[in-house]
Scaffold this motif. Sequence first.
Motif, PDB file in Angstrom:
ATOM      1  N   GLY A 144       0.819  -1.209   0.000  1.00 43.53           N
ATOM      2  CA  GLY A 144       0.000   0.000   0.000  1.00 43.53           C
ATOM      3  C   GLY A 144       0.850   1.254   0.000  1.00 43.53           C
ATOM      4  N   ALA A 145       1.918   1.239   0.797  1.00 39.76           N
ATOM      5  CA  ALA A 145       2.818   2.395   0.846  1.00 39.76           C
ATOM      6  C   ALA A 145       3.541   2.578  -0.492  1.00 39.76           C
ATOM      7  CB  ALA A 145       3.833   2.225   1.974  1.00 39.76           C
ATOM      8  N   THR A 146       3.966   1.473  -1.105  1.00 45.13           N
ATOM      9  CA  THR A 146       4.639   1.542  -2.410  1.00 45.13           C
ATOM     10  C   THR A 146       3.726   2.174  -3.443  1.00 45.13           C
ATOM     11  OG1 THR A 146       6.057  -0.359  -1.973  1.00 45.13           O
ATOM     12  CG2 THR A 146       5.614   0.146  -4.286  1.00 45.13           C
ATOM     13  N   TYR A 147       2.478   1.742  -3.462  1.00 44.61           N
ATOM     14  CA  TYR A 147       1.556   2.249  -4.478  1.00 44.61           C
ATOM     15  C   TYR A 147       1.047   3.656  -4.154  1.00 44.61           C
ATOM     16  CZ  TYR A 147       1.993  -2.147  -6.843  1.00 44.61           C
ATOM     17  OH  TYR A 147       2.504  -3.226  -7.528  1.00 44.61           O
ATOM     18  N   ARG A 148       1.047   4.042  -2.874  1.00 46.34           N
ATOM     19  CA  ARG A 148       0.722   5.440  -2.540  1.00 46.34           C
ATOM     20  C   ARG A 148       1.811   6.365  -3.072  1.00 46.34           C
ATOM     21  NH1 ARG A 148      -1.625   3.139   1.735  1.00 46.34           N
ATOM     22  NH2 ARG A 148       0.200   3.114   3.063  1.00 46.34           N
ATOM     23  N   VAL A 149       3.066   5.952  -2.914  1.00 43.29           N
ATOM     24  CA  VAL A 149       4.185   6.741  -3.447  1.00 43.29           C
ATOM     25  C   VAL A 149       4.046   6.867  -4.965  1.00 43.29           C
ATOM     26  CG1 VAL A 149       6.689   6.741  -3.850  1.00 43.29           C
ATOM     27  CG2 VAL A 149       5.785   6.253  -1.565  1.00 43.29           C
ATOM     28  N   MET A 150       3.748   5.753  -5.634  1.00 43.48           N
ATOM     29  CA  MET A 150       3.580   5.785  -7.087  1.00 43.48           C
ATOM     30  C   MET A 150       2.404   6.687  -7.474  1.00 43.48           C
ATOM     31  SD  MET A 150       3.021   2.685  -9.833  1.00 43.48           S
ATOM     32  CE  MET A 150       1.274   2.457  -9.517  1.00 43.48           C
ATOM     33  N   ALA A 151       1.279   6.569  -6.775  1.00 42.53           N
ATOM     34  CA  ALA A 151       0.101   7.381  -7.089  1.00 42.53           C
ATOM     35  C   ALA A 151       0.393   8.865  -6.906  1.00 42.53           C
ATOM     36  CB  ALA A 151      -1.078   6.956  -6.215  1.00 42.53           C
ATOM     37  N   ASN A 152       1.102   9.216  -5.852  1.00 43.78           N
ATOM     38  CA  ASN A 152       1.465  10.623  -5.634  1.00 43.78           C
ATOM     39  C   ASN A 152       2.397  11.123  -6.729  1.00 43.78           C
ATOM     40  OD1 ASN A 152      -0.100  11.006  -3.334  1.00 43.78           O
ATOM     41  ND2 ASN A 152       1.517  10.257  -1.988  1.00 43.78           N
ATOM     42  N   MET A 153       3.344  10.289  -7.152  1.00 42.97           N
ATOM     43  CA  MET A 153       4.258  10.666  -8.226  1.00 42.97           C
ATOM     44  C   MET A 153       3.485  10.910  -9.524  1.00 42.97           C
ATOM     45  SD  MET A 153       7.598   8.539  -9.593  1.00 42.97           S
ATOM     46  CE  MET A 153       6.636   7.111 -10.077  1.00 42.97           C
ATOM     47  N   VAL A 154       2.535  10.029  -9.826  1.00 38.42           N
ATOM     48  CA  VAL A 154       1.707  10.159 -11.030  1.00 38.42           C
ATOM     49  C   VAL A 154       0.892  11.453 -10.954  1.00 38.42           C
ATOM     50  CG1 VAL A 154      -0.296   9.149 -12.214  1.00 38.42           C
ATOM     51  CG2 VAL A 154       1.646   7.698 -11.576  1.00 38.42           C
ATOM     52  N   ALA A 155       0.258  11.709  -9.831  1.00 42.85           N
ATOM     53  CA  ALA A 155      -0.553  12.924  -9.674  1.00 42.85           C
ATOM     54  C   ALA A 155       0.306  14.183  -9.722  1.00 42.85           C
ATOM     55  CB  ALA A 155      -1.335  12.858  -8.364  1.00 42.85           C
ATOM     56  N   ASP A 156       1.461  14.151  -9.067  1.00 37.78           N
ATOM     57  CA  ASP A 156       2.357  15.317  -9.067  1.00 37.78           C
ATOM     58  C   ASP A 156       2.854  15.646 -10.473  1.00 37.78           C
ATOM     59  OD1 ASP A 156       2.046  15.546  -6.331  1.00 37.78           O
ATOM     60  OD2 ASP A 156       3.996  14.640  -5.850  1.00 37.78           O
ATOM     61  N   ALA A 157       2.913  14.651 -11.345  1.00 35.89           N
ATOM     62  CA  ALA A 157       3.348  14.875 -12.729  1.00 35.89           C
ATOM     63  C   ALA A 157       2.207  15.409 -13.595  1.00 35.89           C
ATOM     64  CB  ALA A 157       3.910  13.582 -13.322  1.00 35.89           C
ATOM     65  N   GLY A 158       1.007  15.523 -13.028  1.00 41.38           N
ATOM     66  CA  GLY A 158      -0.112  16.101 -13.754  1.00 41.38           C
ATOM     67  C   GLY A 158      -1.053  15.103 -14.398  1.00 41.38           C
ATOM     68  N   PHE A 159      -0.914  13.839 -14.055  1.00 44.26           N
ATOM     69  CA  PHE A 159      -1.809  12.815 -14.588  1.00 44.26           C
ATOM     70  C   PHE A 159      -2.995  12.630 -13.649  1.00 44.26           C
ATOM     71  CE2 PHE A 159       2.336  11.817 -16.352  1.00 44.26           C
ATOM     72  CZ  PHE A 159       2.040  11.623 -17.694  1.00 44.26           C
ATOM     73  N   ASN A 160      -4.163  12.337 -14.219  1.00 47.93           N
ATOM     74  CA  ASN A 160      -5.337  12.068 -13.396  1.00 47.93           C
ATOM     75  C   ASN A 160      -5.965  10.712 -13.730  1.00 47.93           C
ATOM     76  OD1 ASN A 160      -6.607  12.629 -15.847  1.00 47.93           O
ATOM     77  ND2 ASN A 160      -7.503  14.559 -15.146  1.00 47.93           N
ATOM     78  N   PHE A 161      -5.258   9.895 -14.508  1.00 49.38           N
ATOM     79  CA  PHE A 161      -5.790   8.581 -14.886  1.00 49.38           C
ATOM     80  C   PHE A 161      -4.604   7.655 -15.155  1.00 49.38           C
ATOM     81  CE2 PHE A 161      -8.764   6.369 -18.216  1.00 49.38           C
ATOM     82  CZ  PHE A 161      -8.825   5.252 -17.426  1.00 49.38           C
ATOM     83  N   ASN A 162      -4.516   6.576 -14.379  1.00 46.12           N
ATOM     84  CA  ASN A 162      -3.486   5.564 -14.574  1.00 46.12           C
ATOM     85  C   ASN A 162      -4.170   4.278 -15.026  1.00 46.12           C
ATOM     86  OD1 ASN A 162      -1.238   3.929 -14.535  1.00 46.12           O
ATOM     87  ND2 ASN A 162      -0.971   3.960 -12.321  1.00 46.12           N
ATOM     88  N   VAL A 163      -3.750   3.730 -16.149  1.00 44.78           N
ATOM     89  CA  VAL A 163      -4.367   2.498 -16.647  1.00 44.78           C
ATOM     90  C   VAL A 163      -3.703   1.249 -16.082  1.00 44.78           C
ATOM     91  CG1 VAL A 163      -5.270   3.554 -18.748  1.00 44.78           C
ATOM     92  CG2 VAL A 163      -3.026   2.513 -18.785  1.00 44.78           C
ATOM     93  N   GLY A 164      -2.885   1.376 -15.059  1.00 44.97           N
ATOM     94  CA  GLY A 164      -2.262   0.231 -14.417  1.00 44.97           C
ATOM     95  C   GLY A 164      -2.041   0.567 -12.967  1.00 44.97           C
ATOM     96  N   PRO A 165      -1.677  -0.319 -12.092  1.00 45.19           N
ATOM     97  CA  PRO A 165      -1.457  -1.732 -12.360  1.00 45.19           C
ATOM     98  C   PRO A 165      -2.777  -2.483 -12.549  1.00 45.19           C
ATOM     99  CG  PRO A 165      -1.110  -1.273 -10.039  1.00 45.19           C
ATOM    100  CD  PRO A 165      -1.391   0.046 -10.715  1.00 45.19           C
ATOM    101  N   VAL A 166      -2.634  -3.641 -13.133  1.00 43.57           N
ATOM    102  CA  VAL A 166      -3.797  -4.455 -13.450  1.00 43.57           C
ATOM    103  C   VAL A 166      -3.631  -5.860 -12.883  1.00 43.57           C
ATOM    104  CG1 VAL A 166      -4.329  -3.183 -15.550  1.00 43.57           C
ATOM    105  CG2 VAL A 166      -2.835  -5.164 -15.672  1.00 43.57           C
ATOM    106  N   VAL A 167      -4.733  -6.563 -12.802  1.00 42.97           N
ATOM    107  CA  VAL A 167      -4.701  -7.967 -12.415  1.00 42.97           C
ATOM    108  C   VAL A 167      -5.050  -8.757 -13.652  1.00 42.97           C
ATOM    109  CG1 VAL A 167      -5.716  -9.726 -10.925  1.00 42.97           C
ATOM    110  CG2 VAL A 167      -5.420  -7.398 -10.073  1.00 42.97           C
ATOM    111  N   ASP A 168      -4.108  -9.496 -14.179  1.00 46.37           N
ATOM    112  CA  ASP A 168      -4.402 -10.305 -15.377  1.00 46.37           C
ATOM    113  C   ASP A 168      -3.556 -11.552 -15.425  1.00 46.37           C
ATOM    114  OD1 ASP A 168      -1.988  -9.027 -16.005  1.00 46.37           O
ATOM    115  OD2 ASP A 168      -2.747  -8.091 -17.814  1.00 46.37           O
TER     116      ASP A 168
END
Length: 168
Positions: A144-168
């Motif tokens: 959860g902490a790893t993906y919170r860091v990733m989500a914050n990095m994505v948002a800080d870069a100006g993205f509002n939609f991540n199409v991953g990670p996925v379960v497949d």
Amino acid sequence: PVQRRTVKMVATGAVLAWLSACGGGSGNDPAPSQQLTLEQKIGQMVMMGVDGTNVGAPGVQQALAQVRAGQLGGVILYRYNITDPAQVRALNSALQQANPLELPLLVALDQEGGLVQRLRASNGFADTPSPEAVAATQTPEQAGATYRVMANMVADAGFNFNVGPVVD
């Protein structure tokens, strides 16, 4: 080709689901989606890639014109669109500022970690471990902490939609 088609299908499905949630509002004011022309409603179902890294690139100019006309509901950026944090923030900001509609422009990327990460150390961001590595080495709390860091990095870069990670 199959992975690209899958990304497009997932993005299109997400946009359609998002649009279906935009139907009704409360009060007398119509919902933003009810105020769109038919062309703009159709445009909200379209997400496309962009060729270029800055607002001067012809492919970015074309996308900006389509966003201004309400012909795009989203843009997805790939690794070749991203050179460093300041550049991608400026590009994403220009795309958002071009949007004349009340509905937000979706600015997407595919950031799963491991091999599939558009934001990575080589372009000035932190690397994210692959989902397999996270599952094999981290507790649920650590994951959860790893993906919170990733989500914050994505948002800080100006993205509002991540199409991953996925379960497949």
